[in-house]
Design a protein around this motif. Sequence first.
Motif, short mmCIF file in Angstrom:
data_model
loop_
_atom_site.label_atom_id
_atom_site.label_comp_id
_atom_site.label_asym_id
_atom_site.label_seq_id
_atom_site.Cartn_x
_atom_site.Cartn_y
_atom_site.Cartn_z
N HIS A 189 -2.10 -3.75 -2.60
CA HIS A 189 -1.69 -2.99 -1.41
C HIS A 189 -1.56 -1.51 -1.72
O HIS A 189 -1.46 -1.08 -2.86
CB HIS A 189 -0.34 -3.52 -0.88
CG HIS A 189 0.76 -3.48 -1.92
ND1 HIS A 189 1.58 -2.40 -2.07
CD2 HIS A 189 1.16 -4.40 -2.84
CE1 HIS A 189 2.45 -2.64 -3.05
NE2 HIS A 189 2.20 -3.84 -3.54
N ASP A 190 -1.61 -0.71 -0.65
CA ASP A 190 -1.37 0.74 -0.66
C ASP A 190 -2.29 1.52 -1.59
O ASP A 190 -1.85 2.31 -2.42
CB ASP A 190 0.10 1.03 -1.01
CG ASP A 190 1.04 0.49 0.05
OD1 ASP A 190 0.82 0.82 1.24
OD2 ASP A 190 1.97 -0.26 -0.28
N SER A 203 -0.87 3.14 -17.88
CA SER A 203 0.20 2.23 -17.50
C SER A 203 0.73 2.52 -16.10
O SER A 203 1.03 3.67 -15.75
CB SER A 203 1.35 2.34 -18.51
OG SER A 203 2.57 1.86 -17.98
N HIS A 204 0.86 1.47 -15.31
CA HIS A 204 1.37 1.55 -13.94
C HIS A 204 2.73 2.25 -13.90
O HIS A 204 2.92 3.24 -13.17
CB HIS A 204 1.46 0.12 -13.40
CG HIS A 204 2.04 -0.02 -12.03
ND1 HIS A 204 1.27 -0.27 -10.91
CD2 HIS A 204 3.31 0.02 -11.57
CE1 HIS A 204 2.04 -0.38 -9.84
NE2 HIS A 204 3.30 -0.21 -10.22
N HIS A 205 3.68 1.77 -14.67
CA HIS A 205 5.03 2.33 -14.60
C HIS A 205 5.12 3.72 -15.22
O HIS A 205 5.94 4.54 -14.79
CB HIS A 205 6.04 1.37 -15.24
CG HIS A 205 6.61 0.38 -14.27
ND1 HIS A 205 7.75 0.60 -13.54
CD2 HIS A 205 6.16 -0.83 -13.89
CE1 HIS A 205 7.99 -0.43 -12.75
NE2 HIS A 205 7.04 -1.32 -12.95
N GLY A 241 8.66 4.22 -7.79
CA GLY A 241 8.44 2.80 -7.58
C GLY A 241 8.85 2.43 -6.18
O GLY A 241 9.69 3.11 -5.55
N GLY A 242 8.29 1.36 -5.64
CA GLY A 242 8.52 1.00 -4.24
C GLY A 242 9.97 0.86 -3.86
O GLY A 242 10.36 1.17 -2.72
N ASP A 290 3.26 2.42 -4.26
CA ASP A 290 2.04 2.41 -5.07
C ASP A 290 1.05 3.52 -4.70
O ASP A 290 0.26 3.94 -5.55
CB ASP A 290 1.34 1.05 -4.97
CG ASP A 290 1.88 0.05 -5.98
OD1 ASP A 290 2.89 0.37 -6.65
OD2 ASP A 290 1.31 -1.05 -6.11
N ALA A 291 1.07 4.01 -3.47
CA ALA A 291 0.17 5.11 -3.12
C ALA A 291 0.45 6.34 -3.97
O ALA A 291 -0.45 7.15 -4.22
CB ALA A 291 0.30 5.44 -1.64
#
Length: 577
Positions: free
Chosen positions: A17-18, A139-141, A314-315, A343-344
């Motif tokens: 998503h996003d 890395s995402h985070h 973070g969301g 996430d955008a």
Amino acid sequence: MSYTLSFKPAIDLYGQHDPSAALFKDSELRFAIEEERLTRDKHAVDTFPEQAIRACLEYEGIELADIEKIVLPYDPKLRRKITPHYLKNTSQLEGTLRKVTHLRNVVRDQFVASVMPTRIVESRLQRIGTPVPPIECRSHHECHAVSAFHPSTFEEALVVTIDAKGEYDSTVVWHATPDGLTRVRTYEHPNSWGLFYAAITNYLGYRMFNGEGKVMGLAPYGEDNPEIERRLRKTIDTGVDYDVTALTGRWGTEHGVAALEELFGRPRSTDTDEFDQFEKDLAHTAQKLLEESVTEMVGTYVDRVGTGNVGLAGGVALNCKLNKAVREHPAVDEVFVQPVAHDAGLALGGGWIDRSPSEVDPMTTVYWGHEYATAEIRELLETNKIEYAEPDDLERRVAERIADGALVGWFQGRSELGPRALGNRSILADPRTEASRDRVNRFVKHREEWRPFAPSMIESAADEYLENATTSPFMIDTFDVRPDRRDDLRAVVHPADDTTRAQTVREDQNPRYYRLLREFKDVTGVPVLLNTSFNDHGEPIVDTPTEALKDFFGMGLDVLVLEDCLVEKSGSSDALP
């Protein structure tokens, strides 16, 4: 000069998503947009951000081959750390076929993530141009954390990133310095506050990753309920060593919803127009436990790393009541919440991740999308035989119409990145009456009538209206409204707790919107407007003048401003001749 393109896909190994894309020239952010604004599909689930990427390139007048490197804010190779969790879940599935299929998918995904993690992205990019630039996975985070530290004004900070899941992590505590980011603690999936809140959201009748803000808005209508709290506390642990896996033990929310149904002996909600006291109290308690854990986490690690500056992303950081609790923690000095916290916003962190924080300008606006010239809008109106005016005193005229009760669509400047309309793609109304709020809910937004709205106000007036006011240009924090000013803000004060999610506006941030606020103050004495996003229920915020016109004529709006052009519906007060 070199270009970096950072984008968040919502396919395959990169989340669902996003999706979004952002273009950087060296460390300067040039353009950024969410894919949903272009596809007109809310959250653009399971979508590759092809239109957003093309929009970035078109804005700068370059081709894909001109990009020096591409950054993806996911590192699929890190998924190996979560493989044991997915394998463990196999035994919980019913039926041999489901178990075999699950195992096959886990093995396939791990192979692709390890050997050819960017293959599907490269194939999609080839539709846009060739050769495809080098691709880096990060890395995402860490990308979330960069987005919360680099564009802040902090020299040093504690950064907390909280969402449903990165590659394997759900919450990460970071120590941020001019030299970079250091992981202090990692809470691994499925121990996830994002999934906990999503399960509550689904149980209350909304969709995960879409209705969490509504649950947050419902929470103040509830009260402390000892029985609900006792049952939840018996099921999960809160605090700095929290454990919510009893509700989040599997990906998705069905397990958590089923557990909540058993825990409370009642099925999930199906009607979101009205809620009974149990449902309100459950939302209240879920919000309370979230705030309790995150503030304890922040207090513990602020003391440990030795700084009172806090960054959030973070969301879960879209939860503005949580942000208020963090800001008001006695150990916290200042807070910066990344306004595109979900996430955008990963595309922002991806673009800055290889830059020194000192190279990144402090973030003061999110106006990074499309802009349309008055000449282009004029041609659109004339082609469609829509009457319009171009008054010299546009802001004064609109301010007077709002003061008389008109509901206004306001379209000007570059579109905002993120979930909040901040004066460029907004619906505006008089903040002084509950009737104004109810009209916008019923006839414009077509949404539940209990939901509150937020205000925009001149920054210099914030102390007059808000307790413990701070600069708040992104409408991502909540404040208590001063008792003597609540009557001025009846349409934008939460009826249950007298708070408001304010946006403060300076002239240098948005000159035309500031002028409108100043004119409204001159007309009414109140330097505040009700501001909600320019979209109908369930659709993304409008991006183009055509979309604004469609919504204007399909919603209960009275006036539409498109840059210098003013359109009024026939029959409305003071309509154009």
